[in-house]
Each structure stands twice: as C-alpha cells, then as structure tokens.
Design an enzyme around this catalytic site. Structure first.
Site, PDB file in Angstrom:
ATOM      1  N   CYS A  78      39.625  35.641  23.159  1.00  0.00           N
ATOM      2  CA  CYS A  78      40.946  35.888  22.571  1.00  0.00           C
ATOM      3  C   CYS A  78      42.042  35.191  23.362  1.00  0.00           C
ATOM      4  CB  CYS A  78      41.217  37.394  22.488  1.00  0.00           C
ATOM      5  SG  CYS A  78      40.887  38.277  24.017  1.00  0.00           S
ATOM      6  N   GLU A  91      44.274  44.555  18.854  1.00  0.00           N
ATOM      7  CA  GLU A  91      44.422  43.223  19.432  1.00  0.00           C
ATOM      8  C   GLU A  91      43.911  42.248  18.391  1.00  0.00           C
ATOM      9  OE1 GLU A  91      42.106  40.349  22.321  1.00  0.00           O
ATOM     10  OE2 GLU A  91      42.341  42.352  23.188  1.00  0.00           O
TER      11      GLU A  91
END
Length: 526
Positions: free
Chosen positions: A300, A263
């Site tokens: 994020c 990620e």
C-alpha cells in the site's frame, strides 16, 4: 488445517457451499476445502461476541497481555507450516513471509507490553472542590473504555500481519474487544492455521470463547452481514477504495452508525528536488527500482508517482531507472483478480494522452501463473493535471514520472493530489530551507512525510502513523500500525462522584495500577 468456520471457540458446519484456495504461481487449486459462512454462523458469532464482551471489558490487563503473548507463541510454533501454506496461497517468497511472521508476533507482544504498562487508557482525574466559589466542583474521572465486538477484514497483500492475528486483531484484543475475522478468500488455509493458534491461546489463558470467531466467504455477502449486524461496534478494512467506501456506506446506513477504519490505497508520491537528482541520480534510480517492484509492487506504500522538475540531470536519472526496471523479473501476484486488474489499469495509463512508456521488464512471466510485468512511464505535468485518472492507484509494479517545467508547475501537480499514506522528499540539505513552504504543504496531504528514504517498509513502533487524509483512509486521525492503533476501538467515559471502591482500578485514588495519570492537570503516578 480445518476449513470449517470457527464460532466462539468451536468449529461449526452449518453450511454446504465450499471453495478452495488458488495457487497464483500456477493457477491450480490447493489442498483444503473451506465452508462459506451463512446467516447462522454470522448471528451466532456476533451473539457470542456480545456475551464475551461483558467479560472481556473487565478482564485485568495482565490476563489480556498473557493472551496476546500466547497467540504469538502459538503462531511461532506453527511457523514452518504457516509460511509454507502462505507462500502457496500468495505467491510471496518464504523469506518475505518469515519476516512477516516475525512482524505479526512482534505486534502481538508490543500490544501486550502496552496493556501491561497501562497508561494508554489516558486516565484523567479532577478531584472534587466542594468549597469552590461560586459553585462547587464535583469529582470527575475519565478514561478510555472498549467499544465492543470488532469485525476485522483480512487483507490480500499481508496474509499474516494484516490478517487473522494481524495488527487490527491485536489492537482490538488489547483494548478489550472481541473480534470476528472475515478471512480473505485468497488465503483461507493460512487463516485457518492462525485461527487454530488463537483458539489454543484462548484456552491457555482462560479467555471467554466468544472473544474470537473466524468466518469464510469467497464473495461479499458475509462481510455485508457482519457490518450490518447490530452487535458489531467497529470495522477495520485494508484494500481497495471501492471496497472500503462500500463498507463505510453500509455502516452509515445502519440504524446505529458505527465507525469503519478503512485503509484504501495510495500512490505515495515521491518528490525529487533538483540538487538531489544532480548529486545522486544513479543511487536514487537503484533505490527506487527496488522500491517500485518490491513484492511485485503489492504494498500500500508502493511509490506509484514520481515528481520532478525538468533539469539536465533528470535525463540521466530516467535512463538509469529505466535500465534497472528492465532487469527486474516479473513476479507472481497475489490473486488472479489483482493480476488482471494490474494489467488493465497499467495498460489504460499507458494509453492516456501524453503518457510515454520508458521501460518495461524484459523478463518473461512464468506460464500458467499470474505474474506482473514492471512498468515505468512518464508524462508532462500539464497532461497529468488534465487527466484525473492518472491520479488513481495502479496496484502493482507501476510508477509514473511527472515532469514539471518549474517549481510553480510542480506545486500545481501536488495541488491536484488527494490524501496519501506517504509522501517522500528526496533532497540535499541545502534545498530543505529553500523548499520549506512547499514541504510544509506536502505534510497536509500525507500521514507520513519521509526524507531521503523509500515509502515501502513500515516500521511497527509507537511513533508510526499508517493512515492519511482521504482517500488513502476514511479517517486520518487514526493509524492501523503502531500502538496508537488501539485508539480505534475505545471511547472516553467519565465517572462523576462515584465511590472509590466502584471505580475502575485505573481511576482509583491510590492508583493500584501504577500508571501515569493527569490528576488536577498534572501528570503523575501518585
């Protein structure tokens, strides 16, 4: 808190090079000395993991579930000391870390529930048809089986929920895989305490010692060695695009390539449709000022890009959001490096052609620490389209408003964007049908499509998809949050014409596990 590396249930000290954690609130060193892992620790950890895998892949679901619950229990017993140390190492408030501790233990218990129920193995049975014409059909049975030792890289922004006993580790253990964690250098003390909890759980539930190891490094060499090691079968990473792609490259250069589930960040665009701005400008401004600056913008899913079409109500929205941003106090960032990078990238964005500063926090950062100053800016759609650098993530409390002349230009802006973890649409009900095709196109670029919410805040549940098209992740088919995270660490295996007594319990004819299976194309527990 022991700063030695953990290899297969034992604290080891083959190394002499050490480092200390830094308190980002004041720049001072924290208590505790941590030993950088060397070649011996890496090789021993992987060898032990490989041996443990011969046992862990056969361990009954009930024991695996008990192991996961025991880790959660041990973490809960350490909670006061754990959150205090995590706060000192990360600059995050105790309330946020208390919630993150709860999320960590909830994830562990969620995977325990999944393993106990058992249907996640996706068992499929096609029974023999010896009389089929023109050719008989053999008996074929298929289910998911674990890959082997998994290397988990701890994340900087979630010292608990995406770290030593976070979702990656929990889902790998649930699948039956041993785990070697490379602790994040920003919170080694937190990692040591959680490692201690996992060791206690290993002993409590009779798991093989090699099922868990914890290694320290304040550089990159240990991570590279772990990914290159032939016994490593999968890797997880949460962090920067540069770091994630470096690991992907290493994994693909191996003699036997392995999957890396990385990620790598996202700017999480938010599209404000005209009627929503007209009807709810003040409310939307308050909501997004909070989301942009939540946790010093170090999520994020931070909304780093706002998109809107020029209209009379937009000016009021800009004014309201600007005033709200000015009132947000600077906050401590996770590490000196993250703080330095935020300042550099935000200043570069503000210096780009056509970018105008709308608001900057009027609060003063604390002296001696590593604090971020929230920033809100705007740019025309034409200038945004012409400058690819503006589409890169600025990790921190920075958000850029892109103003399009009309819907056609708004669509051109979206066309320039890469894959995202989230895309949000703020709209009135009357607008949804009118923009249906546009919204459908947004879904092609996102892992999670949100309506009238904020992207920050990731619910841990089976339906969650936390992973999107490249470059937000390197493989959009998988998630790092929710029960589906387990599918990163398994592969399908078929058994053809095997006697029932030699089949796994999940594939035996009498279904002793009592799970849902697809038998001759029909879902059943029979």
């Amino acid at each position: 808190m022991d700063g030695r590396n953990i290899v297969a249930g034992n604290y080891v000290n083959f190394e002499t090079e050490t480092f200390k954690a830094i308190n980002p609130a004041n720049g001072g060193e924290l208590e505790g000395v941590f030993f950088k892992a060397g070649d011996t620790a890496v090789s021993d950890a992987l060898a032990a993991a490989s041996q443990a895998f011969q046992i862990s892949r056969e361990i009954p679901a009930a024991q695996r579930a008990a192991f996961l619950r025991a880790i959660a229990s041990e973490i809960t017993s350490l909670a006061p000391a754990l959150t205090e140390r995590a706060a000192a190492e990360s600059g995050l408030p105790l309330g946020r870390l208390s919630g993150e501790t709860g999320r960590t233990t909830s994830q562990l218990n969620m995977f325990a529930d999944l393993v106990e129920e058992g249907s996640w193995v996706d068992a499929v049975i096609d029974t023999a048809m010896p009389d089929r014409v023109p050719l008989p059909r053999p008996d074929i049975r298929k289910m998911l089986v674990p890959l082997g030792p998994v290397v988990v890289f701890g994340a900087s922004n979630f010292p608990l929920a995406f770290s030593v006993a976070g979702g990656d580790t929990a889902s790998a253990f649930a699948a039956g895989c041993p785990v070697i964690v490379k602790a994040h250098p920003a919170h080694p003390g937190t990692s040591a305490l959680v490692g201690q909890a996992i060791l206690a759980a290993v002993k409590r539930t009779g798991m093989p010692e090699g099922i868990f190891s914890l290694l320290y490094d304040n550089g990159y060499s240990v991570g590279e060695q772990l990914v290159r090691h032939p016994e490593t079968k999968a890797v997880t990473f949460t962090g920067s695009f540069k770091g994630g792609m470096a690991l992907v490259k290493i994994a693909q250069e191996r003699e036997v390539p392995i999957p890396v589930f990385a990620e790598m960040g996202s700017i999480n665009p938010v599209v404000f449709l005209p009627e929503a701005i007209k009807e709810r400008a003040s409310d939307l401004a308050m909501k997004y000022a909070a989301s942009i600056t939540l946790g010093a913008g170090q999520f994020c899913t931070n909304p780093g890009l706002l998109l809107a079409v020029k209209n009379p109500a937009l000016d009021f929205f800009i004014s309201e959001l600007s005033e709200a941003i000015k009132k947000v106090q600077p906050a401590v960032m996770l590490t000196p490096g993250i703080c330095s990078n935020y300042k550099k990238l935000s200043e570069e964005a503000l210096a780009a052609p056509g970018v105008t500063l709308l608001a900057r926090s009027e609060g003063l950062p604390e002296s001696g620490g590593y604090s971020s100053v929230p920033v809100f800016a705007k740019v025309s759609a034409a200038d945004f389209i012409a400058n690819p650098r503006l589409r890169e993530e600025v990790f921190g409390p920075f958000s850029l408003l892109v103003i399009a002349e009309g819907q056609e230009e708004l669509e051109k802006v979206v066309d320039t964007l890469g894959g995202q973890l989230t895309i949000t649409v703020m709209a009135e009900p009357s607008e949804l049908l009118a923009y249906r095709g546009f919204i459908y196109d947004l879904g092609a670029k996102a892992g999670r499509l949100i309506l009238n919410g904020v992207p920050t805040g990731v619910e841990v549940c089976p339906a969650m998809q936390h992973g999107g098209p490249f470059p937000s992740t390197n493989d959009s088919r998988f998630t790092s949050v929710g029960t589906s995270a387990i599918y990163r660490f398994v592969r399908p295996l078929s058994w053809q014409d095997w006697p029932d007594e030699l089949l796994p319990a999940e594939l035996k004819s009498d279904n002793p596990s009592g799970i849902w299976r697809k038998v001759n194309n029909k879902w059943t527990k029979e």
